[in-house]
Design a protein around this motif. Structure first.
Motif, PDB file in Angstrom:
ATOM      1  N   ARG A   1       0.830  -1.214   0.000  1.00 39.23           N
ATOM      2  CA  ARG A   1       0.000   0.000   0.000  1.00 39.23           C
ATOM      3  C   ARG A   1       0.858   1.255   0.000  1.00 39.23           C
ATOM      4  NH1 ARG A   1      -1.688  -1.058   5.605  1.00 39.23           N
ATOM      5  NH2 ARG A   1      -2.553   1.045   5.505  1.00 39.23           N
TER       6      ARG A   1
ATOM      7  N   LEU B   1      -6.940   0.974  18.749  1.00 37.24           N
ATOM      8  CA  LEU B   1      -5.785   1.531  19.465  1.00 37.24           C
ATOM      9  C   LEU B   1      -5.882   3.063  19.534  1.00 37.24           C
ATOM     10  CD1 LEU B   1      -3.279   0.966  20.994  1.00 37.24           C
ATOM     11  CD2 LEU B   1      -2.044   0.638  18.872  1.00 37.24           C
TER      12      LEU B   1
ATOM     13  N   PHE C   1     -13.194  -1.235  13.009  1.00 32.80           N
ATOM     14  CA  PHE C   1     -13.811  -2.540  13.300  1.00 32.80           C
ATOM     15  C   PHE C   1     -15.289  -2.420  13.671  1.00 32.80           C
ATOM     16  CE2 PHE C   1      -9.493  -2.282  15.152  1.00 32.80           C
ATOM     17  CZ  PHE C   1      -8.813  -2.914  14.120  1.00 32.80           C
TER      18      PHE C   1
ATOM     19  N   GLY D   1      -7.064   1.585   7.059  1.00 28.97           N
ATOM     20  CA  GLY D   1      -5.896   0.722   7.173  1.00 28.97           C
ATOM     21  C   GLY D   1      -6.043  -0.609   6.463  1.00 28.97           C
TER      22      GLY D   1
ATOM     23  N   GLU E   1      -4.220 -10.497   4.908  1.00 29.73           N
ATOM     24  CA  GLU E   1      -4.047  -9.748   6.154  1.00 29.73           C
ATOM     25  C   GLU E   1      -5.377  -9.411   6.799  1.00 29.73           C
ATOM     26  OE1 GLU E   1      -1.330  -9.200   8.020  1.00 29.73           O
ATOM     27  OE2 GLU E   1      -0.663 -10.712   6.609  1.00 29.73           O
TER      28      GLU E   1
ATOM     29  N   ARG F   1      -6.196 -12.649   8.576  1.00 33.17           N
ATOM     30  CA  ARG F   1      -5.383 -12.907   9.782  1.00 33.17           C
ATOM     31  C   ARG F   1      -5.790 -11.983  10.921  1.00 33.17           C
ATOM     32  NH1 ARG F   1      -0.887 -13.653   5.893  1.00 33.17           N
ATOM     33  NH2 ARG F   1      -0.611 -15.903   5.741  1.00 33.17           N
ATOM     34  N   GLY F   2      -5.922 -10.711  10.613  1.00 33.96           N
ATOM     35  CA  GLY F   2      -6.328  -9.776  11.654  1.00 33.96           C
ATOM     36  C   GLY F   2      -7.692 -10.130  12.211  1.00 33.96           C
TER      37      GLY F   2
ATOM     38  N   VAL G   1      -7.564 -13.230  14.525  1.00 34.12           N
ATOM     39  CA  VAL G   1      -7.050 -12.932  15.872  1.00 34.12           C
ATOM     40  C   VAL G   1      -8.095 -12.178  16.684  1.00 34.12           C
ATOM     41  CG1 VAL G   1      -5.323 -11.561  17.101  1.00 34.12           C
ATOM     42  CG2 VAL G   1      -4.622 -13.179  15.325  1.00 34.12           C
TER      43      VAL G   1
ATOM     44  N   MET H   1      -2.392 -10.666  22.309  1.00 33.53           N
ATOM     45  CA  MET H   1      -1.064 -10.115  22.060  1.00 33.53           C
ATOM     46  C   MET H   1      -0.268 -11.161  21.264  1.00 33.53           C
ATOM     47  SD  MET H   1      -1.394  -7.141  23.533  1.00 33.53           S
ATOM     48  CE  MET H   1       0.159  -6.328  23.892  1.00 33.53           C
ATOM     49  N   ALA H   2       0.888 -10.734  20.766  1.00 28.47           N
ATOM     50  CA  ALA H   2       1.623 -11.569  19.810  1.00 28.47           C
ATOM     51  C   ALA H   2       2.020 -12.929  20.385  1.00 28.47           C
ATOM     52  CB  ALA H   2       2.869 -10.827  19.342  1.00 28.47           C
TER      53      ALA H   2
ATOM     54  N   ASN I   1       3.081  -5.922   4.509  1.00 29.58           N
ATOM     55  CA  ASN I   1       1.859  -5.294   5.025  1.00 29.58           C
ATOM     56  C   ASN I   1       1.718  -5.548   6.528  1.00 29.58           C
ATOM     57  OD1 ASN I   1      -0.342  -3.591   4.083  1.00 29.58           O
ATOM     58  ND2 ASN I   1      -1.688  -5.204   4.824  1.00 29.58           N
TER      59      ASN I   1
ATOM     60  N   LEU J   1       1.357  -3.688   8.804  1.00 29.41           N
ATOM     61  CA  LEU J   1       0.601  -2.626   9.464  1.00 29.41           C
ATOM     62  C   LEU J   1      -0.682  -2.438   8.681  1.00 29.41           C
ATOM     63  CD1 LEU J   1       1.820   0.905   8.394  1.00 29.41           C
ATOM     64  CD2 LEU J   1       2.553  -1.193   7.270  1.00 29.41           C
ATOM     65  N   GLN J   2      -1.731  -2.085   9.392  1.00 26.62           N
ATOM     66  CA  GLN J   2      -2.936  -1.674   8.683  1.00 26.62           C
ATOM     67  C   GLN J   2      -3.234  -0.231   9.053  1.00 26.62           C
ATOM     68  OE1 GLN J   2      -6.094  -4.666   8.739  1.00 26.62           O
ATOM     69  NE2 GLN J   2      -4.592  -6.280   8.474  1.00 26.62           N
TER      70      GLN J   2
ATOM     71  N   CYS K   1      -0.257   1.553  15.860  1.00 29.38           N
ATOM     72  CA  CYS K   1       0.719   0.858  16.721  1.00 29.38           C
ATOM     73  C   CYS K   1       2.113   0.896  16.122  1.00 29.38           C
ATOM     74  CB  CYS K   1       0.315  -0.600  16.946  1.00 29.38           C
ATOM     75  SG  CYS K   1       0.625  -1.694  15.526  1.00 29.38           S
TER      76      CYS K   1
ATOM     77  N   ARG L   1       7.861 -13.134  18.834  1.00 33.06           N
ATOM     78  CA  ARG L   1       6.513 -12.942  19.383  1.00 33.06           C
ATOM     79  C   ARG L   1       6.584 -12.488  20.839  1.00 33.06           C
ATOM     80  NH1 ARG L   1       2.032 -14.443  16.722  1.00 33.06           N
ATOM     81  NH2 ARG L   1       2.269 -15.561  14.759  1.00 33.06           N
TER      82      ARG L   1
ATOM     83  N   SER M   1       5.503  -8.750  22.582  1.00 35.99           N
ATOM     84  CA  SER M   1       4.229  -9.051  23.247  1.00 35.99           C
ATOM     85  C   SER M   1       3.756  -7.905  24.135  1.00 35.99           C
ATOM     86  CB  SER M   1       4.337 -10.341  24.067  1.00 35.99           C
ATOM     87  OG  SER M   1       5.233 -10.162  25.141  1.00 35.99           O
TER      88      SER M   1
ATOM     89  N   ASN N   1       3.408  -4.930  22.790  1.00 35.85           N
ATOM     90  CA  ASN N   1       2.912  -3.953  21.811  1.00 35.85           C
ATOM     91  C   ASN N   1       1.652  -4.500  21.160  1.00 35.85           C
ATOM     92  OD1 ASN N   1       5.984  -3.443  22.031  1.00 35.85           O
ATOM     93  ND2 ASN N   1       5.207  -1.626  20.991  1.00 35.85           N
ATOM     94  N   TYR N   2       0.557  -3.801  21.425  1.00 35.28           N
ATOM     95  CA  TYR N   2      -0.754  -4.253  20.964  1.00 35.28           C
ATOM     96  C   TYR N   2      -1.011  -3.807  19.527  1.00 35.28           C
ATOM     97  CZ  TYR N   2      -5.954  -3.991  20.811  1.00 35.28           C
ATOM     98  OH  TYR N   2      -7.279  -4.098  20.486  1.00 35.28           O
TER      99      TYR N   2
ATOM    100  N   ARG O   1      -4.274  -4.286  16.879  1.00 38.92           N
ATOM    101  CA  ARG O   1      -5.596  -4.874  16.704  1.00 38.92           C
ATOM    102  C   ARG O   1      -5.822  -5.321  15.265  1.00 38.92           C
ATOM    103  NH1 ARG O   1      -9.190  -7.629  19.786  1.00 38.92           N
ATOM    104  NH2 ARG O   1     -10.854  -6.281  20.545  1.00 38.92           N
ATOM    105  N   CYS O   2      -5.007  -4.810  14.336  1.00 39.19           N
ATOM    106  CA  CYS O   2      -5.331  -5.021  12.924  1.00 39.19           C
ATOM    107  C   CYS O   2      -4.730  -6.279  12.312  1.00 39.19           C
ATOM    108  CB  CYS O   2      -4.863  -3.842  12.087  1.00 39.19           C
ATOM    109  SG  CYS O   2      -5.599  -2.257  12.509  1.00 39.19           S
ATOM    110  N   THR O   3      -3.461  -6.526  12.562  1.00 40.15           N
ATOM    111  CA  THR O   3      -2.751  -7.492  11.705  1.00 40.15           C
ATOM    112  C   THR O   3      -2.847  -8.930  12.158  1.00 40.15           C
ATOM    113  OG1 THR O   3      -0.701  -7.313  12.971  1.00 40.15           O
ATOM    114  CG2 THR O   3      -0.986  -5.778  11.128  1.00 40.15           C
ATOM    115  N   GLY O   4      -3.117  -9.169  13.425  1.00 40.89           N
ATOM    116  CA  GLY O   4      -3.010 -10.539  13.921  1.00 40.89           C
ATOM    117  C   GLY O   4      -1.559 -10.941  14.163  1.00 40.89           C
ATOM    118  N   TYR O   5      -0.654  -9.981  14.006  1.00 41.11           N
ATOM    119  CA  TYR O   5       0.769 -10.084  14.365  1.00 41.11           C
ATOM    120  C   TYR O   5       1.651 -10.873  13.389  1.00 41.11           C
ATOM    121  CZ  TYR O   5      -0.983  -8.351  18.848  1.00 41.11           C
ATOM    122  OH  TYR O   5      -1.608  -7.614  19.819  1.00 41.11           O
ATOM    123  N   GLN O   6       1.061 -11.793  12.628  1.00 42.92           N
ATOM    124  CA  GLN O   6       1.923 -12.692  11.850  1.00 42.92           C
ATOM    125  C   GLN O   6       2.794 -11.923  10.859  1.00 42.92           C
ATOM    126  OE1 GLN O   6      -0.042 -16.149  10.397  1.00 42.92           O
ATOM    127  NE2 GLN O   6       1.468 -16.546   8.795  1.00 42.92           N
ATOM    128  N   ALA O   7       2.215 -10.954  10.175  1.00 40.97           N
ATOM    129  CA  ALA O   7       2.998 -10.197   9.190  1.00 40.97           C
ATOM    130  C   ALA O   7       4.126  -9.424   9.873  1.00 40.97           C
ATOM    131  CB  ALA O   7       2.097  -9.240   8.413  1.00 40.97           C
TER     132      ALA O   7
END
Lengths: 797, 288, 170
Positions: free
Chosen positions: A27, A210, A264, A516, A689, A692-693, A696, A727-728, C98, C100-101, C105, C129, C133, C135-136, C138-144
């Motif tokens: 993007r 956030l 969301f 986003g 993405e 995935r988001g 989660v 969280m991650a 990607n 980030l969305q 964060c 991870r 952990s 750093n929150y 909400r968008c990505t699900g963290y994997q990227a």
């Protein structure tokens, strides 16, 4: 010349050049965010900016006996103080009902409560000061005398005649009721070989964007105009609402949405404190900012879910599902939320339960009741996480009772891929779904057979792993049937304006906003592809009611499918106009020309004829060189409304692999798989993405998130230390794959992708946990699945 | 969420700290990293008249990690991250080294201090349980001089310690791990870095499968870190076995009476404490 | 007594002189006094990590740090790290994955990621991870984000391990 197709958009059965569509292009607008140089609403600077904070009710239900703001008014830095009556003179109250949700009722709601507070956190006074800190200092000086009223927090008691009615004028605590039944449902249950039943509970969630809700309202008394900078998903909807409730002509209200720090569904509603902020700007004739800080967010951002669903399923002994039956109860707080109402989530549960399956009989009952907790409304997934969990939970239970493999049981019952168009018992119409292709692909992707073998082997060692499947359908690209028919002034159509700039660049203005998810990026991809230009030539502008065409915005997984089609049609029209000019300049037949690589070329010879900058130069600066009767049109606008189907449904299936520690009740998420069909994929990376988001976010609800309330209506975990977001460290890797069944309702063929992850993940995780617990004869059905709930199910506590 | 107004002082010496404490009394709060205090200030749960920032004090009594071989001391102003990175701590106080990574997250561990955590005395925090398990000594300092308090006597009740007005935590003193001793720190937190539902700090001697001088201290089970004396007595001098573990787990009923938190009942905490006890003892016995 | 105090803080290499109230936290200081809006106040109670900045080279929670307490110290923000090029590879990897969305964060996440890359050059996915952990997102699900950091770890290792001869090639 095959590589230079006239319309380089994929058509079924062809190998046409698809340009940028279907490519994982990063993007462009993400770069500023990566440098901390975005422009979120709180990043904007205004002269004479005042800050408003709200005094919020500490009680869940209480009458304001007296409210004394005089000491607060004297506090250093304070500019003004207002109670609800003062605000109401500038902002009229609203009633959130929709005529197509028959019987839905709700009381009038004021921007600032005028007589009593109905939930802990409802605003009852506003303090405006030079700085936020000074305004908060003054909050502590407000003196209120309260008369506490009876508090209703348990939704199960809402309709009990002994329970006090929150809004006596409404007669009872029932906001909305719906019954649905097919004719043969009793017969189906009577002749079934197997009837299984369970009751599923869903905790209250909230979005925890956030970036907190943020608004700066800037009133100009000279023009009687209001400019609102707001992190919103629906700028035009807010323009309409600000206009009507503040009595400012629509054209004088401008809503500007810059970067938004997560939405969301949280930022698509009308919030009393934001309306009050706009009113206060009018009252004070200066810019006023409100930011919901984190503690306020927990108390006032819409909540969602909180359902209890009694569920039954009837099946034959061969494993054929005959019928589903549900009884859904949901508590929505003291008001239906404006303007979308709080009846939609329950209504979706009724519409969608049983969604993927070919049964014919269905009965549903829905009660939406008022309570003295924060309001609930549409949040990512809207009803889907409930409908899917209820459906897939009871389906797994049936498979288990019949001794059938859950994948095989689904294969028997999923609607066949050649059955479309298909009308579902609840009345929904499906254009084209691909459940069986998705199931097959998923089982191969995860190597289901090998996982089952490993599961058995590990059980021998005392390791309890579970595999959970969740098939689903999802509402996307909604037609006017979603809100408009019920009287809500929410646009179902969106528009795109595309302008060729003299330099050969293209500006695309779209009514859908960017939060986003990548709307701006896919709009640029579509425009560049259709116009035959390179990506860096495209600039996308969204989020300004004074600039873009009129439209609905970003919600219900509609942005790419609806906005994208508008861009596609607009780009096609502009391209035609460009070629008209080029043909006039060249004095050739337009049909011989096309565009690629930012240049007009001759389709027969492949020879380059002129760059688009030349078209722009002549079109804008030397139209005198064109024929007398020729007018160049280098700006075009097109709109798109999804028609024909109420919703463009998508489908998909998810799988979760978990390991449950039976001693501690802890669940470890090992992996997650999804096969999703969202039609034409515009940008695979962005779609993945979104999945995935969303997954989660769904996992959050399944394992961690719940807004806890005490019996007297106090939210117990309203901070990020206590409300547990994912969280991650605890999240799994997720494998995403696709089946592509483009919708024929648009030329683009794209369906929505934004909510599927959230819709299906809780069910997959729940089924995986129950699969792991199966040899231990335990089962859970109350989300979130905390260690304690699992230990209870295991009989250990 | 903006903090209420307060004054701020950054004294250059302990003497200045004592002056400020004398002058401001209850109005003063010590800022020793502030990773809890700042959050409570932003939420206006606390409204001190003045914050006395001691984080930059250059006083030997409060700074640095020192060891003479027999005793290791950790200054109150030592940051969690320094403890995490300390080779002497890893070698001589392995229990603490195991516990530190569970303290919140790195950005917090870069600012939060040992003394701040001890003085705040959160019963769900890691250090207090470790100090109690290790029978460490907490050195307090006031204008009158230093005073040593066994950690097992320091924690009095929820957020209440033996700290007297005008006094601050100077350092903790730990007996260096003796030969044959092992340590195990375990906790159950739903997300990494969260306060645990329950945790155990275990230390003791293991020789030929026989356990002795075992100490078990629990966090998240009450108002203070709880030393499980009954369970410890059951274990003393016994050979490790599943039966012994069972006896110790049963004995915990006399040691712990956990109250519920937001997500877990007292019964769940009790159950989890027993599970952790079994796992900690197994790890001690197996040298894991 | 709670009046403003003069501070001199080196922000991204530039000395900023501002008189601030003692109660002002470092994020409000950066945003309101310095006009640096990259660091975000996400929760203001130390949980979300959106406010992560560096003080004297170590990452901290800006919302749990008083501006007056950083008087005389060095503060680095996302804007500074961007301009020096220090995290250009992380930014590129985040962009390409990607990771980030909404981006709210992201400044804090990048500060944590850079700290990780410096502190744990051999980190695997689980360690990544764990490191982020606090750093929150909400968008990505963290994997990227994990993927992007993993990519940079590998690239930096190859770069530091590459022979001089190989470096000459490009």
């Amino acid at each position: 010349m095959n590589a230079r197709a006239e319309l380089p958009v994929s058509a079924p059965g062809t190998k046409a050049d698809t340009g940028y569509i279907g490519k994982s292009i990063p993007r462009a607008n993400a770069k500023r965010l990566l440098q901390g140089r975005g422009a979120y609403t709180d990043d904007l600077r205004f002269p004479r900016l005042a800050h408003v904070v709200f005094f919020r009710s500490p009680h869940a239900h209480a009458r304001i006996v007296s409210l004394d703001l005089s000491k607060a008014r004297q506090s250093p830095g304070v500019i003004a103080t207002f109670d609800g009556h003062a605000i109401a003179e500038y902002c009229t109250p609203w009633v959130a009902v929709l005529s197509h949700l028959k019987g839905l009722k709700s009381p009038a709601q004021y921007a600032v409560a005028i007589e009593r507070a109905c939930w802990q956190g409802e605003a009852v006074a506003a303090i405006i000061a030079e700085t936020r800190a000074q305004a908060e200092d003054a909050l502590q000086l407000i003196e209120v005398e309260w008369e506490e009223l009876p508090v209703l927090t348990d939704m199960e008691l809402a309709l009990d005649p002994a329970t006090p009615v929150i809004h006596p004028d409404l007669g009872d605590n029932l906001c909305f009721h719906r019954d649905f039944t097919t004719e043969g449902v009793d017969d189906a249950f009577a002749r079934a070989d197997l009837v299984v039943e369970d009751t599923f509970h869903f905790g209250r969630h909230t979005g925890v964007t956030l970036e907190g809700r943020t608004i700066v309202a800037d009133y100009n008394p000279a023009q009687h105009s209001l400019t609102v900078y707001q992190g919103t998903q629906a700028p035009h909807m807010m323009q309409d609402i600000m206009s009507r409730h503040l009595n400012i002509p629509e054209a004088n209200v401008r809503v500007v949405t810059k970067d938004v720090g997560g939405s969301f569904g949280i930022k698509v509603h009308v919030y009393p404190d934001e309306m009050a902020t706009a009113a206060i700007s009018v009252m004070l004739r200066r810019p006023v900012k409100f930011i919901a800080d984190r503690l306020e967010s927990f108390l006032t951002d819409i909540h969602a879910r909180e359902h209890r669903v009694r569920t039954r399923l009837a099946a034959t002994k061969e494993g054929k599902i005959l019928a589903f039956e549900i009884d859904d109860l949901t508590g929505i707080g003291p008001y239906s939320v404006y303007p979308r109402t709080s009846g939609i989530e329950g209504n979706q549960v009724v519409n969608l339960t049983g969604g993927p399956y070919a049964h014919k009989e269905y009965r549903a009952r829905l009660d939406v009741v008022f309570t003295n907790k924060n309001v609930t409304c549409q949040y990512r997934g809207v009803g889907h996480p409930i409908a899917v969990a209820v459906t897939e939970g009871i389906v797994d239970l049936a498979a288990q009772k019949l001794g059938m493999d859950p994948a095989e049981f689904r294969r028997i019952n999923l609607i066949p891929d050649d059955a479309y168009p298909y009308t579902f018992p609840s009345g929904l119409k499906f254009e084209l779904l691909s459940h069986h292709q998705c199931l097959d692909k998923l089982l191969a992707l995860m190597d289901y057979t090998a996982l089952r073998a490993e599961q058995t082997r590990l059980r021998g060692k005392g390791i309890y792993r579970g595999i959970g499947l969740a098939a689903m359908i999802e509402v996307t690209n909604p037609s006017p049937a979603f809100y408009g028919v019920g009287g809500a002034r929410i646009s179902a159509q969106d528009g795109a304006t595309i302008r060729l700039e003299p330099s050969g660049m293209v500006t695309v203005l779209v009514s859908v906003t960017e939060q986003g998810q990548g709307n701006d990026a896919v709009f640029a991809q579509i425009a560049a592809t259709v116009l035959g230009i390179t990506m860096e030539k495209v600039k996308v502008v969204t989020g300004d009611t004074e600039v873009t065409p009129y439209g609905g915005g970003t919600w219900a997984s509609r942005g790419a499918g609806i906005g994208g089609e508008a861009v596609l049609q607009s780009a096609k029209a502009l391209k035609s106009n460009i070629l008209d000019i080029a043909a006039a300049i060249l004095n050739v037949d337009k049909g011989t020309l096309d565009i690629t690589g930012n240049e007009v070329y001759d389709k027969l010879t492949g020879a380059t004829k002129m760059p688009l900058s030349e078209v722009g130069r002549v079109g804008y600066f030397r139209p005198d060189t064109l024929p007398m009767d020729f007018q160049s049109e280098l700006t075009v606008t097109r709109h798109y409304t999804p028609r024909g189907y109420g919703f463009t449904f998508t489908n998909g299936i998810q799988a979760s692999l978990v390991e449950v520690d039976p001693d501690t009740g802890f669940v470890k998420l090992l992996k997650h798989w999804v096969v999703e069909d969202c039609g034409t994929i515009l940008n695979p990376m962005l779609v993945d993405e979104q999945m995935r988001g969303g997954i989660v976010q769904g996992i959050g609800g399944a394992l961690f998130e719940e807004c806890l309330y005490s019996a007297d209506g106090q939210m117990l975990n309203g901070s990020m230390a206590d409300y547990l977001v994912p969280m991650a460290g605890e999240m799994p890797d997720m494998v995403i794959a696709h089946v592509e069944s483009p919708t024929k309702t648009s030329e683009l063929g794209a369906k929505g992708a934004g909510e599927a992850g959230t819709a299906g993940a809780p069910a997959a995780v729940m089924n995986a946990i129950n699969d792991a617990l199966l040899p231990l004869n335990a089962r859970v059905s109350s989300q979130p699945f905390t260690p304690e709930k699992i230990l209870r199910a295991l009989g250990k506590v | 969420m903006k903090a209420p107004a307060f004054d701020y002082a950054r004294p250059a010496s302990l003497a200045e700290v004592f002056d400020l404490l004398d002058r401001h009394g209850d109005e003063a709060k010590l800022l020793a990293g502030g990773q809890t205090l700042m959050a409570t200030l932003n939420m206006r749960l606390s409204q001190p008249g003045i914050l006395i920032d001691i984080t930059t004090l250059n006083e030997p009594a409060l700074t640095g990690i020192r060891s003479d071989g027999a005793t290791l001391s950790i200054g109150a102003l030592v940051k969690h991250r320094e403890i995490e990175r300390s080779a002497p701590v890893a070698e001589q106080v392995p229990l603490l080294a195991q516990a530190v990574p569970h303290v919140a997250h790195i950005a917090i561990r870069n600012a939060g201090t040992f003394g701040g955590s001890v003085a705040f005395a959160d019963p769900a925090a890691e250090y207090p349980a470790c100090l109690v398990a290790l029978d460490a000594t907490i050195v307090l300092v006031s204008r009158a001089g230093e005073r040593k308090v066994p950690a097992r006597d320091f924690f009095k009740a929820l957020y209440e310690t033996d700290l007297q007005p005008g006094e601050l935590v100077a350092r903790g003193e730990f007996v260096a791990q003796k030969p044959g001793y092992r340590s195990v720190f375990m906790e159950l937190a739903r997300r990494h870095g969260d306060y645990a539902i329950v945790g155990v700090a275990a230390n003791g001697k293991v020789a030929g499968g026989v356990l002795s001088d075992i100490s078990l201290a629990y966090l998240g089970v009450g108002g203070i870190p709880v030393l499980a004396r009954q369970a410890m007595a059951v274990l003393e001098g016994q050979a490790y076995s599943t039966e012994l573990v069972g006896a110790a787990q049963r004995a915990l009923a006399n040691d712990l009476d956990p109250a519920a938190d937001l997500y877990s009942s007292g019964a769940t905490k009790m159950h989890l404490a027993r599970v952790l006890t079994g796992r900690a003892l197994a790890a001690l016995a197996e040298g894991a | 007594m709670s009046g403003k105090r003069q501070t001199a803080i080196t922000v991204n290499g530039v000395t900023e002189n501002h008189a601030v109230e003692p109660r002002m936290h470092l994020i409000d200081y950066l945003r309101e006094e310095c006009g640096l809006t990259g660091a975000h106040a996400g929760c203001e109670h130390g949980v979300c990590g959106a406010c992560t900045v560096r003080v004297d080279g170590e990452i901290v929670r800006g919302c749990l740090t008083l501006a007056v307490a950083t008087d005389g110290r060095r503060v680095d923000t996302i804007e500074g790290l961007s301009d020096t090029g220090e995290i250009a590879d992380l930014q590129k990897a985040f962009h390409e994955h990607n990771a980030l969305q909404c981006g709210f964060c992201t400044p804090g996440m990048l500060m944590a990621a850079q700290d990780l890359v410096r502190e744990m050059p051999n980190a695997g996915r689980d360690e990544i991870r764990e490191y982020i952990s606090g750093n929150y997102c909400r968008c990505t699900g963290y994997q990227a984000i994990v993927d992007a950091i993993e990519t940079v770890l590998k690239a930096r290792k190859e770069k530091s391990g590459a022979s001089p001869a190989l470096k000459v090639v490009k």
